[in-house]
Design a protein around this motif. Sequence first.
Motif, PDB file in Angstrom:
ATOM      1  N   LYS A  37       8.770   1.320  12.109  1.00  0.00           N
ATOM      2  CA  LYS A  37       8.618   2.245  13.241  1.00  0.00           C
ATOM      3  C   LYS A  37       8.147   1.511  14.491  1.00  0.00           C
ATOM      4  CE  LYS A  37       3.957   3.687  11.929  1.00  0.00           C
ATOM      5  NZ  LYS A  37       3.470   4.165  10.648  1.00  0.00           N
ATOM      6  N   GLY A  52       3.974  -2.175   7.283  1.00  0.00           N
ATOM      7  CA  GLY A  52       4.499  -2.324   8.637  1.00  0.00           C
ATOM      8  C   GLY A  52       3.934  -3.566   9.318  1.00  0.00           C
ATOM      9  N   THR A  53       2.711  -3.475   9.772  1.00  0.00           N
ATOM     10  CA  THR A  53       2.095  -4.511  10.607  1.00  0.00           C
ATOM     11  C   THR A  53       2.141  -5.908   9.998  1.00  0.00           C
ATOM     12  OG1 THR A  53       0.630  -2.749  11.383  1.00  0.00           O
ATOM     13  CG2 THR A  53       0.018  -5.010  11.960  1.00  0.00           C
ATOM     14  N   THR A  63      -0.580  -2.165   5.120  1.00  0.00           N
ATOM     15  CA  THR A  63      -0.988  -3.523   5.498  1.00  0.00           C
ATOM     16  C   THR A  63      -2.418  -3.880   5.086  1.00  0.00           C
ATOM     17  OG1 THR A  63       0.589  -3.760   7.300  1.00  0.00           O
ATOM     18  CG2 THR A  63      -1.478  -4.987   7.521  1.00  0.00           C
TER      19      THR A  63
HETATM   20  C1  PLP Z   1       3.018   3.324   9.675  1.00  0.00           C
HETATM   21  C2  PLP Z   1       2.954   3.678   8.251  1.00  0.00           C
HETATM   22  C3  PLP Z   1       2.840   2.688   7.268  1.00  0.00           C
HETATM   23  C4  PLP Z   1       2.671   1.213   7.586  1.00  0.00           C
HETATM   24  O1  PLP Z   1       1.435   0.973   8.195  1.00  0.00           O
HETATM   25  P1  PLP Z   1       0.871  -0.513   8.405  1.00  0.00           P
HETATM   26  O2  PLP Z   1      -0.600  -0.329   8.428  1.00  0.00           O
HETATM   27  O3  PLP Z   1       1.404  -0.981   9.724  1.00  0.00           O
HETATM   28  O4  PLP Z   1       1.317  -1.351   7.284  1.00  0.00           O
HETATM   29  C5  PLP Z   1       2.848   3.098   5.946  1.00  0.00           C
HETATM   30  N1  PLP Z   1       2.968   4.405   5.595  1.00  0.00           N
HETATM   31  C6  PLP Z   1       3.078   5.379   6.513  1.00  0.00           C
HETATM   32  C7  PLP Z   1       3.213   6.787   6.052  1.00  0.00           C
HETATM   33  C8  PLP Z   1       3.076   5.051   7.869  1.00  0.00           C
HETATM   34  O5  PLP Z   1       3.179   6.031   8.768  1.00  0.00           O
END
Ligand code: PLP
Length: 248
Positions: free
Chosen positions: A50, A237-238, A220
């Motif tokens: 995202k 994500g991060t 993360t």
């Molecule tokens: C954004 C998101 C993640 C990933 O988050 P990070 O901390 O960047 O790894 C995982 N699950 C959901 C539901 C998210 O919205």
Amino acid sequence: MRISGEHVSEDQYSKESMQRRLRDVRTRIERAVDHREHGEGEVELVAVGKTHPVEAMQQLYNAGVRSFGASYVQEWQRKAPRLPDDIRWHFIGRLQSNKAKYIADEVDLVHSVDRKSVSKRLNRRSEEPMDVLLQVNLGDQPTKGGVKSDKLEGLMDLVANYPKLRVRGLMGMPPYSEDPEDNRKYFRELRRALGRLQDYVEQKYPDRREGLEELSMGMTNDFEVAIDEGATIVRVGTALFGPRSYDD
Ligand SMILES: *Cc1c(COP(=O)(O)O)cnc(C)c1O
């Protein structure tokens, strides 16, 4: 764990940066799997792109990632056609029932089923069986989706009315905390909730018991602890893309 020395910079999404972060994440996952207390089998890494460019997602794909997470229907609709079509798409965001029609049959696993309106529309709009996870609200967060873990049986009874939906497990997201060990109790709660749900389904809906095994937990900051507690799917994500320029 924060990635030290990471800044938003020109080369945040270079091939080298993407490959290096992916290598680090995979190493961390393997290490956690080797030492875990609970769970068995492989852990599926879902890359949560995202706000990040489609080119960065393509780099991860080129490096072998096949599972991607979508958080917003519109963003996913914009990006998915520009990416290879053998991607396994996970819808992990909050789902409004009026958007369900866009993802029915189009994504491979919906992580965020938590109420009747969404289940009903997904069921109605699907031609094929759809794999879903029930979302549990861990730590009673009023702004987050999900049902409390003691309400899962009621949600299961509801979803069991919908023949297209196949419940494959649970998803949960603990409240944010700096220290990943703070989240262990929530991951444990989710693992135990899955055990109870499996028993319930075994009794009441025996033909729905097969394949009810997934625990989508860990991001993360805390995926190693989640894996130690039995995660089968981690949503990262991060650690893969670097920081987001805005957050939700
Ligand atoms: C954004 C998101 C993640 C990933 O988050 P990070 O901390 O960047 O790894 C995982 N699950 C959901 C539901 C998210 O919205």
